[in-house]
Scaffold this motif. Structure first.
Motif, PDB file in Angstrom:
ATOM      1  N   ARG A   1      32.116 -78.381 149.331  1.00 64.10           N
ATOM      2  CA  ARG A   1      31.052 -78.835 150.254  1.00 64.10           C
ATOM      3  C   ARG A   1      29.773 -79.156 149.486  1.00 64.10           C
ATOM      4  O   ARG A   1      29.115 -80.161 149.753  1.00 64.10           O
ATOM      5  CB  ARG A   1      30.777 -77.768 151.318  1.00 64.10           C
ATOM      6  N   ASN A   2      29.410 -78.298 148.541  1.00 66.46           N
ATOM      7  CA  ASN A   2      28.200 -78.519 147.749  1.00 66.46           C
ATOM      8  C   ASN A   2      28.313 -79.813 146.944  1.00 66.46           C
ATOM      9  O   ASN A   2      27.377 -80.623 146.913  1.00 66.46           O
ATOM     10  CB  ASN A   2      27.952 -77.329 146.825  1.00 66.46           C
TER      11      ASN A   2
ATOM     12  N   ALA B   1      30.152 -82.348 147.523  1.00 65.76           N
ATOM     13  CA  ALA B   1      30.219 -83.526 148.389  1.00 65.76           C
ATOM     14  C   ALA B   1      28.821 -84.080 148.657  1.00 65.76           C
ATOM     15  O   ALA B   1      28.660 -85.259 148.969  1.00 65.76           O
ATOM     16  CB  ALA B   1      30.907 -83.174 149.703  1.00 65.76           C
ATOM     17  N   GLU B   2      27.808 -83.219 148.505  1.00 65.33           N
ATOM     18  CA  GLU B   2      26.429 -83.622 148.753  1.00 65.33           C
ATOM     19  C   GLU B   2      25.588 -83.746 147.487  1.00 65.33           C
ATOM     20  O   GLU B   2      24.483 -84.276 147.528  1.00 65.33           O
ATOM     21  CB  GLU B   2      25.765 -82.611 149.687  1.00 65.33           C
ATOM     22  N   ASN B   3      26.074 -83.205 146.377  1.00 60.37           N
ATOM     23  CA  ASN B   3      25.320 -83.193 145.123  1.00 60.37           C
ATOM     24  C   ASN B   3      26.198 -83.679 143.981  1.00 60.37           C
ATOM     25  O   ASN B   3      27.397 -83.418 143.965  1.00 60.37           O
ATOM     26  CB  ASN B   3      24.844 -81.769 144.794  1.00 60.37           C
ATOM     27  N   GLU B   4      25.580 -84.326 143.026  1.00 55.02           N
ATOM     28  CA  GLU B   4      26.319 -84.826 141.874  1.00 55.02           C
ATOM     29  C   GLU B   4      26.803 -83.691 140.972  1.00 55.02           C
ATOM     30  O   GLU B   4      27.876 -83.757 140.385  1.00 55.02           O
ATOM     31  CB  GLU B   4      25.439 -85.796 141.085  1.00 55.02           C
TER      32      GLU B   4
ATOM     33  N   GLY C   1      22.538 -79.507 141.821  1.00 58.23           N
ATOM     34  CA  GLY C   1      21.795 -80.743 142.103  1.00 58.23           C
ATOM     35  C   GLY C   1      21.819 -81.609 140.862  1.00 58.23           C
ATOM     36  O   GLY C   1      22.745 -82.371 140.660  1.00 58.23           O
TER      37      GLY C   1
ATOM     38  N   ALA D   1      35.793 -83.806 145.711  1.00 51.75           N
ATOM     39  CA  ALA D   1      34.446 -83.666 145.136  1.00 51.75           C
ATOM     40  C   ALA D   1      34.501 -82.848 143.845  1.00 51.75           C
ATOM     41  O   ALA D   1      33.797 -83.148 142.885  1.00 51.75           O
ATOM     42  CB  ALA D   1      33.487 -83.037 146.144  1.00 51.75           C
TER      43      ALA D   1
ATOM     44  N   TRP E   1      33.496 -84.113 140.125  1.00 50.92           N
ATOM     45  CA  TRP E   1      32.595 -83.338 139.275  1.00 50.92           C
ATOM     46  C   TRP E   1      33.235 -83.093 137.908  1.00 50.92           C
ATOM     47  O   TRP E   1      32.569 -83.245 136.877  1.00 50.92           O
ATOM     48  CB  TRP E   1      32.245 -82.024 139.968  1.00 50.92           C
TER      49      TRP E   1
END
Length: 75
Positions: free
Chosen positions: A10-11, A13-16, A20, A48, A52
């Motif tokens: 989840r993290n 999916a919102e952050n590269e 962050g 995601a 990463w």
């Protein structure tokens, strides 16, 4: 998959990166997560995390740091 996979997914999916921007936590976590296959962990349901792994693994310093000398053993 381990207990942390869903919140990490989840993290990411919102952050590269994990914090962050690219940071020490990415450097520390990468060697443990990149060997997921050794632990029979399938990342198919975690795109995601896969992204990463690719982003971090493509960094020149990470590629150099992950090179294991011939004959190196952990024990």
């Amino acid at each position: 998959m381990c207990l942390l996979a869903k919140p990490v997914e989840r993290n990411l999916a919102e952050n590269e990166f994990l914090a962050g921007p690219y940071y020490l936590v990415d450097i520390a976590a990468y060697p443990w997560i990149v060997v997921h296959e050794w632990a029979a962990v399938d990342l198919a349901d975690y795109p995601a995390i896969q992204g990463w792994l690719e982003r971090v693994g493509n960094r020149a310093a990470v590629r150099r740091g992950m090179q294991v000398p011939d004959g190196a053993r952990l024990g």
